[in-house]
Design a protein around this motif. Structure first.
Motif, PDB file in Angstrom:
ATOM      1  N   VAL A 103       0.857  -1.185   0.000  1.00  0.00           N
ATOM      2  CA  VAL A 103       0.000   0.000   0.000  1.00  0.00           C
ATOM      3  C   VAL A 103       0.894   1.236   0.000  1.00  0.00           C
ATOM      4  O   VAL A 103       1.725   1.400   0.895  1.00  0.00           O
ATOM      5  N   ASP A 104       0.723   2.100  -0.977  1.00  0.00           N
ATOM      6  CA  ASP A 104       1.633   3.228  -1.169  1.00  0.00           C
ATOM      7  C   ASP A 104       1.152   4.484  -0.464  1.00  0.00           C
ATOM      8  O   ASP A 104       1.106   5.577  -1.053  1.00  0.00           O
ATOM      9  N   ARG A 105       0.742   4.350   0.779  1.00  0.00           N
ATOM     10  CA  ARG A 105       0.377   5.516   1.577  1.00  0.00           C
ATOM     11  C   ARG A 105       0.461   5.138   3.045  1.00  0.00           C
ATOM     12  O   ARG A 105       0.462   3.954   3.398  1.00  0.00           O
ATOM     13  N   TYR A 106       0.516   6.179   3.881  1.00  0.00           N
ATOM     14  CA  TYR A 106       0.548   5.962   5.320  1.00  0.00           C
ATOM     15  C   TYR A 106      -0.854   6.137   5.895  1.00  0.00           C
ATOM     16  O   TYR A 106      -1.648   6.934   5.412  1.00  0.00           O
ATOM     17  N   ARG A 107      -1.113   5.394   6.951  1.00  0.00           N
ATOM     18  CA  ARG A 107      -2.401   5.463   7.638  1.00  0.00           C
ATOM     19  C   ARG A 107      -2.152   5.713   9.126  1.00  0.00           C
ATOM     20  O   ARG A 107      -1.133   5.260   9.671  1.00  0.00           O
ATOM     21  N   ILE A 108      -3.075   6.437   9.760  1.00  0.00           N
ATOM     22  CA  ILE A 108      -2.957   6.740  11.184  1.00  0.00           C
ATOM     23  C   ILE A 108      -3.623   5.641  12.014  1.00  0.00           C
ATOM     24  O   ILE A 108      -4.745   5.211  11.703  1.00  0.00           O
ATOM     25  N   TYR A 109      -2.917   5.215  13.042  1.00  0.00           N
ATOM     26  CA  TYR A 109      -3.446   4.229  13.973  1.00  0.00           C
ATOM     27  C   TYR A 109      -3.393   4.798  15.387  1.00  0.00           C
ATOM     28  O   TYR A 109      -2.493   5.591  15.719  1.00  0.00           O
ATOM     29  N   TRP A 110      -4.362   4.361  16.217  1.00  0.00           N
ATOM     30  CA  TRP A 110      -4.421   4.771  17.617  1.00  0.00           C
ATOM     31  C   TRP A 110      -4.460   3.548  18.517  1.00  0.00           C
ATOM     32  O   TRP A 110      -5.069   2.532  18.172  1.00  0.00           O
ATOM     33  N   GLY A 111      -3.839   3.683  19.684  1.00  0.00           N
ATOM     34  CA  GLY A 111      -3.974   2.658  20.702  1.00  0.00           C
ATOM     35  C   GLY A 111      -5.265   2.853  21.491  1.00  0.00           C
ATOM     36  O   GLY A 111      -6.008   3.808  21.259  1.00  0.00           O
ATOM     37  N   GLN A 112      -5.497   1.941  22.425  1.00  0.00           N
ATOM     38  CA  GLN A 112      -6.749   1.978  23.182  1.00  0.00           C
ATOM     39  C   GLN A 112      -6.687   2.958  24.356  1.00  0.00           C
ATOM     40  O   GLN A 112      -7.721   3.291  24.942  1.00  0.00           O
ATOM     41  N   GLY A 113      -5.499   3.434  24.679  1.00  0.00           N
ATOM     42  CA  GLY A 113      -5.339   4.394  25.765  1.00  0.00           C
ATOM     43  C   GLY A 113      -4.977   3.733  27.077  1.00  0.00           C
ATOM     44  O   GLY A 113      -5.380   2.602  27.363  1.00  0.00           O
ATOM     45  N   THR A 114      -4.184   4.449  27.868  1.00  0.00           N
ATOM     46  CA  THR A 114      -3.821   3.975  29.205  1.00  0.00           C
ATOM     47  C   THR A 114      -3.978   5.142  30.184  1.00  0.00           C
ATOM     48  O   THR A 114      -3.566   6.268  29.891  1.00  0.00           O
ATOM     49  N   GLN A 115      -4.592   4.865  31.325  1.00  0.00           N
ATOM     50  CA  GLN A 115      -4.894   5.918  32.291  1.00  0.00           C
ATOM     51  C   GLN A 115      -3.667   6.253  33.133  1.00  0.00           C
ATOM     52  O   GLN A 115      -3.012   5.352  33.684  1.00  0.00           O
ATOM     53  N   VAL A 116      -3.398   7.541  33.245  1.00  0.00           N
ATOM     54  CA  VAL A 116      -2.368   8.041  34.154  1.00  0.00           C
ATOM     55  C   VAL A 116      -3.048   8.980  35.139  1.00  0.00           C
ATOM     56  O   VAL A 116      -3.703   9.936  34.727  1.00  0.00           O
ATOM     57  N   THR A 117      -2.915   8.686  36.421  1.00  0.00           N
ATOM     58  CA  THR A 117      -3.500   9.520  37.458  1.00  0.00           C
ATOM     59  C   THR A 117      -2.407   9.957  38.416  1.00  0.00           C
ATOM     60  O   THR A 117      -1.689   9.110  38.969  1.00  0.00           O
ATOM     61  N   VAL A 118      -2.271  11.277  38.571  1.00  0.00           N
ATOM     62  CA  VAL A 118      -1.276  11.832  39.479  1.00  0.00           C
ATOM     63  C   VAL A 118      -2.025  12.470  40.642  1.00  0.00           C
ATOM     64  O   VAL A 118      -2.712  13.474  40.476  1.00  0.00           O
ATOM     65  N   SER A 119      -1.898  11.861  41.788  1.00  0.00           N
ATOM     66  CA  SER A 119      -2.660  12.322  42.945  1.00  0.00           C
ATOM     67  C   SER A 119      -2.000  11.851  44.225  1.00  0.00           C
ATOM     68  O   SER A 119      -1.401  10.767  44.271  1.00  0.00           O
ATOM     69  N   SER A 120      -2.147  12.662  45.263  1.00  0.00           N
ATOM     70  CA  SER A 120      -1.635  12.273  46.579  1.00  0.00           C
ATOM     71  C   SER A 120      -2.724  11.599  47.399  1.00  0.00           C
ATOM     72  O   SER A 120      -2.481  11.182  48.531  1.00  0.00           O
TER      73      SER A 120
END
Length: 120
Positions: A103-120
């Motif tokens: 395939v002579d073109r690029y395609r965008i892919y996304w991951g499912q996401g990962t949660q980052v929580t910064v809290s005390s």
């Protein structure tokens, strides 16, 4: 079929560190760009850091604290996050521009996401 699989998110206290990983798998001819985006609650998804042929770019909020790197042999991108603050909280998504064989073109892919929580 190309897939992006993220790992490394979690809960961390302010000032702490996390390392995110994103592995691209499947039938891949070439990866042009990999990047990390963040989506905080109620906000739009925004670019955190990207890497293209070894050149990196960062959001102002990430400069000096985050480092993006890539292992080309493993098709894996990493995001080392230091000095984390509550405003870094969100879902982090892996993004990649990939060309598959015959395939002579690029395609965008996304991951499912990962949660980052910064809290005390």
């Amino acid at each position: 079929q190309v897939q992006l699989v993220e790992s490394g998110g979690g809960l961390v206290q302010p000032g702490g560190s996390l390392r995110l990983s994103c592995a691209a798998s499947g039938s891949i001819f070439r990866i042009a760009t990999m990047a990390w985006y963040r989506q905080a609650p109620g906000q739009q998804r925004e670019l955190v850091a990207g890497i293209t042929d070894g050149s990196t770019n960062y959001a102002d909020s990430a400069k000096g604290r985050f480092t993006i790197s890539m292992d080309n042999a493993k098709n894996t991108v990493y995001l080392q996050m230091n000095s984390l603050q509550p405003e870094d909280t969100g879902v982090y998504y892996c993004h990649a521009s990939i060309r598959v064989p015959l395939v002579d073109r690029y395609r965008i892919y996304w991951g499912q996401g990962t949660q980052v929580t910064v809290s005390s």
